[in-house]
Design a protein around this motif. Structure first.
Motif, PDB file in Angstrom:
ATOM      1  N   TRP A 164       0.791  -1.220  -0.048  1.00 21.81           N
ATOM      2  CA  TRP A 164       0.131   0.102   0.057  1.00 21.81           C
ATOM      3  C   TRP A 164       1.027   1.244   0.221  1.00 21.81           C
ATOM      4  CZ3 TRP A 164      -5.275   0.190  -0.709  1.00 21.81           C
ATOM      5  CH2 TRP A 164      -5.913  -0.782  -0.427  1.00 21.81           C
ATOM      6  N   PHE A 165       0.598   2.150  -0.833  1.00 16.02           N
ATOM      7  CA  PHE A 165       1.195   3.385  -0.830  1.00 16.02           C
ATOM      8  C   PHE A 165       0.173   4.574  -0.915  1.00 16.02           C
ATOM      9  CE2 PHE A 165       5.430   2.360  -2.455  1.00 16.02           C
ATOM     10  CZ  PHE A 165       5.312   0.866  -2.632  1.00 16.02           C
ATOM     11  N   ARG A 166       0.601   5.914  -0.634  1.00 12.39           N
ATOM     12  CA  ARG A 166      -0.218   6.811  -0.517  1.00 12.39           C
ATOM     13  C   ARG A 166       0.612   8.120  -1.234  1.00 12.39           C
ATOM     14  NH1 ARG A 166      -0.651   7.756   6.192  1.00 12.39           N
ATOM     15  NH2 ARG A 166       1.515   8.633   6.312  1.00 12.39           N
ATOM     16  N   GLN A 167      -0.429   9.041  -1.685  1.00 14.09           N
ATOM     17  CA  GLN A 167       0.026  10.306  -2.272  1.00 14.09           C
ATOM     18  C   GLN A 167      -0.762  11.583  -2.054  1.00 14.09           C
ATOM     19  OE1 GLN A 167       0.476   9.994  -6.435  1.00 14.09           O
ATOM     20  NE2 GLN A 167       2.286  11.588  -6.564  1.00 14.09           N
ATOM     21  N   THR A 168      -0.286  12.502  -1.605  1.00 16.53           N
ATOM     22  CA  THR A 168      -1.024  13.853  -1.404  1.00 16.53           C
ATOM     23  C   THR A 168      -0.599  14.771  -2.467  1.00 16.53           C
ATOM     24  OG1 THR A 168       0.653  14.511   0.062  1.00 16.53           O
ATOM     25  CG2 THR A 168      -1.234  13.584   1.042  1.00 16.53           C
ATOM     26  N   PRO A 169      -1.349  15.614  -2.897  1.00 15.33           N
ATOM     27  CA  PRO A 169      -1.177  16.732  -3.857  1.00 15.33           C
ATOM     28  C   PRO A 169       0.371  17.312  -3.976  1.00 15.33           C
ATOM     29  CG  PRO A 169      -3.386  17.035  -3.410  1.00 15.33           C
ATOM     30  CD  PRO A 169      -2.888  16.102  -2.424  1.00 15.33           C
ATOM     31  N   GLY A 170       1.034  17.415  -4.717  1.00 12.04           N
ATOM     32  CA  GLY A 170       2.276  18.080  -4.718  1.00 12.04           C
ATOM     33  C   GLY A 170       3.484  17.222  -3.940  1.00 12.04           C
ATOM     34  N   LYS A 171       3.034  16.126  -3.688  1.00  7.20           N
ATOM     35  CA  LYS A 171       4.017  15.302  -2.960  1.00  7.20           C
ATOM     36  C   LYS A 171       4.261  14.035  -3.634  1.00  7.20           C
ATOM     37  CE  LYS A 171       3.445  17.035   1.688  1.00  7.20           C
ATOM     38  NZ  LYS A 171       3.217  16.490   3.172  1.00  7.20           N
ATOM     39  N   GLU A 172       5.225  13.399  -3.555  1.00  8.44           N
ATOM     40  CA  GLU A 172       5.868  12.154  -4.164  1.00  8.44           C
ATOM     41  C   GLU A 172       4.998  10.929  -3.363  1.00  8.44           C
ATOM     42  OE1 GLU A 172      10.309  12.895  -5.561  1.00  8.44           O
ATOM     43  OE2 GLU A 172       9.793  11.199  -4.323  1.00  8.44           O
ATOM     44  N   ARG A 173       4.579   9.904  -4.154  1.00 12.67           N
ATOM     45  CA  ARG A 173       3.957   8.773  -3.545  1.00 12.67           C
ATOM     46  C   ARG A 173       4.937   8.204  -2.496  1.00 12.67           C
ATOM     47  NH1 ARG A 173       0.660   5.338  -7.811  1.00 12.67           N
ATOM     48  NH2 ARG A 173       2.622   5.049  -8.630  1.00 12.67           N
ATOM     49  N   GLU A 174       4.137   7.750  -1.414  1.00  8.99           N
ATOM     50  CA  GLU A 174       5.007   7.166  -0.194  1.00  8.99           C
ATOM     51  C   GLU A 174       4.566   5.857   0.162  1.00  8.99           C
ATOM     52  OE1 GLU A 174       4.854   9.676   3.458  1.00  8.99           O
ATOM     53  OE2 GLU A 174       2.921   9.321   3.647  1.00  8.99           O
ATOM     54  N   PHE A 175       5.560   5.171   0.622  1.00 10.53           N
ATOM     55  CA  PHE A 175       5.185   3.682   1.059  1.00 10.53           C
ATOM     56  C   PHE A 175       4.532   3.721   2.383  1.00 10.53           C
ATOM     57  CE2 PHE A 175       5.679  -0.367   1.922  1.00 10.53           C
ATOM     58  CZ  PHE A 175       6.279  -0.749   3.329  1.00 10.53           C
ATOM     59  N   VAL A 176       3.431   2.927   2.461  1.00 12.00           N
ATOM     60  CA  VAL A 176       2.760   2.609   3.859  1.00 12.00           C
ATOM     61  C   VAL A 176       2.979   1.236   4.382  1.00 12.00           C
ATOM     62  CG1 VAL A 176       0.611   2.818   4.801  1.00 12.00           C
ATOM     63  CG2 VAL A 176       0.748   4.357   3.026  1.00 12.00           C
ATOM     64  N   ALA A 177       2.634   0.179   3.680  1.00 12.70           N
ATOM     65  CA  ALA A 177       2.875  -1.151   4.325  1.00 12.70           C
ATOM     66  C   ALA A 177       2.938  -2.087   3.137  1.00 12.70           C
ATOM     67  CB  ALA A 177       1.656  -1.440   5.121  1.00 12.70           C
ATOM     68  N   ALA A 178       3.722  -3.182   3.229  1.00 11.84           N
ATOM     69  CA  ALA A 178       3.928  -4.148   2.423  1.00 11.84           C
ATOM     70  C   ALA A 178       3.702  -5.659   3.206  1.00 11.84           C
ATOM     71  CB  ALA A 178       5.166  -4.412   1.609  1.00 11.84           C
ATOM     72  N   ILE A 179       3.593  -6.679   2.359  1.00 13.98           N
ATOM     73  CA  ILE A 179       2.983  -8.053   2.945  1.00 13.98           C
ATOM     74  C   ILE A 179       3.648  -8.977   1.792  1.00 13.98           C
ATOM     75  CG2 ILE A 179       0.836  -8.141   2.161  1.00 13.98           C
ATOM     76  CD1 ILE A 179      -0.054  -9.591   4.711  1.00 13.98           C
ATOM     77  N   ARG A 180       4.334  -9.988   2.445  1.00 15.16           N
ATOM     78  CA  ARG A 180       4.813 -10.946   1.654  1.00 15.16           C
ATOM     79  C   ARG A 180       3.656 -11.829   1.049  1.00 15.16           C
ATOM     80  NH1 ARG A 180      10.141 -11.565   1.892  1.00 15.16           N
ATOM     81  NH2 ARG A 180      11.540 -11.084   3.889  1.00 15.16           N
ATOM     82  N   ARG A 181       4.357 -12.554  -0.144  1.00 13.14           N
ATOM     83  CA  ARG A 181       3.259 -13.556  -0.950  1.00 13.14           C
ATOM     84  C   ARG A 181       2.524 -14.472   0.057  1.00 13.14           C
ATOM     85  NH1 ARG A 181       8.012 -13.422  -3.417  1.00 13.14           N
ATOM     86  NH2 ARG A 181       8.055 -12.994  -5.452  1.00 13.14           N
ATOM     87  N   SER A 182       3.157 -15.080   1.134  1.00 11.35           N
ATOM     88  CA  SER A 182       2.562 -15.759   2.265  1.00 11.35           C
ATOM     89  C   SER A 182       1.538 -15.185   3.006  1.00 11.35           C
ATOM     90  CB  SER A 182       3.406 -16.780   2.676  1.00 11.35           C
ATOM     91  OG  SER A 182       4.271 -16.046   3.664  1.00 11.35           O
ATOM     92  N   GLY A 183       1.914 -14.021   3.172  1.00  9.49           N
ATOM     93  CA  GLY A 183       1.337 -13.023   4.262  1.00  9.49           C
ATOM     94  C   GLY A 183       1.962 -13.402   5.720  1.00  9.49           C
ATOM     95  N   GLY A 184       3.152 -13.934   5.701  1.00  5.51           N
ATOM     96  CA  GLY A 184       3.904 -14.224   7.042  1.00  5.51           C
ATOM     97  C   GLY A 184       4.703 -13.113   7.546  1.00  5.51           C
ATOM     98  N   SER A 185       5.067 -12.177   6.578  1.00  8.26           N
ATOM     99  CA  SER A 185       5.740 -11.038   6.916  1.00  8.26           C
ATOM    100  C   SER A 185       5.183  -9.669   6.631  1.00  8.26           C
ATOM    101  CB  SER A 185       7.285 -11.113   6.771  1.00  8.26           C
ATOM    102  OG  SER A 185       7.887 -12.054   7.326  1.00  8.26           O
ATOM    103  N   THR A 186       5.340  -8.688   7.622  1.00  9.83           N
ATOM    104  CA  THR A 186       4.618  -7.506   7.114  1.00  9.83           C
ATOM    105  C   THR A 186       5.741  -6.325   7.406  1.00  9.83           C
ATOM    106  OG1 THR A 186       3.784  -7.190   9.393  1.00  9.83           O
ATOM    107  CG2 THR A 186       2.159  -8.334   7.359  1.00  9.83           C
TER     108      THR A 186
END
Length: 122
Positions: free
Chosen positions: A36-58
Motif C-alpha cells: 500500500w502506498f499513498r500520495q497527497t497533492p504536490g508530494k511524491e507517492r510514499e510507502f505505507v505497508a507491504a506484505i509477503r506472498r504468504s502473508g507471513g511477514s509485514t
C-alpha cells in the motif's frame, strides 16, 4: 496481468478508523507481494505497508507503525489495510500495488490500482 481495484476510502474524523480493501484479478494473486502506498497533492507517492506472498511477514512505514495493519487473503484474492487512530496527516489517495518483491520501493511493484481517497477531518 493483474488488475487491482481499491475500495473503502472516505471521510472520517480524526481518531477514527477505516478499512481499505484491494481486490485482485488476473494472474495468481498469491505469487505477488502486495503493498500500500499513498500520495497527497504536490508530494511524491510514499510507502505505507507491504506484505509477503504468504502473508507471513509485514513491513510498515514508521509513520503508520502501530496504527495500520496490512493483511491478505489469498483464497479471496484480496489485501486489506486496517487504519486506526487516523490523523489529518493520513489524508491521501491510497494505492495498492502488486509486485515480485516485498519492498518499500515503488520500483519493485508492477501493477497498481486506481487509488481511493481517504480524508481525515480534524
Amino acid at each position: 496481468q493483474v488488475q487491482l481495484v481499491e475500495s473503502g476510502g472516505g471521510l472520517v474524523q480524526a481518531g477514527g478508523s477505516l478499512r481499505l480493501s484491494c481486490a485482485a484479478s488476473g494472474r495468481a494473486f498469491s505469487s505477488y507481494a502486495m503493498g500500500w502506498f499513498r500520495q497527497t497533492p504536490g508530494k511524491e507517492r510514499e510507502f505505507v505497508a507491504a506484505i509477503r506472498r504468504s502473508g507471513g511477514s509485514t513491513y510498515y512505514a514508521d509513520s503508520v507503525k502501530g496504527r495500520f495493519t496490512i493483511s491478505r487473503d489469498n483464497a479471496k484474492n484480496t489485501v486489506s489495510l486496517q487504519m486506526n487512530s487516523l490523523t489529518p496527516e493520513d489524508t491521501a489517495v491510497y494505492y495498492c500495488a502488486a509486485g515480485g518483491s516485498y519492498s518499500e520501493r515503488e520500483y519493485f511493484y508492477d501493477y497498481w490500482g486506481q487509488g481511493t481517497q481517504v480524508t481525515v477531518a480534524s
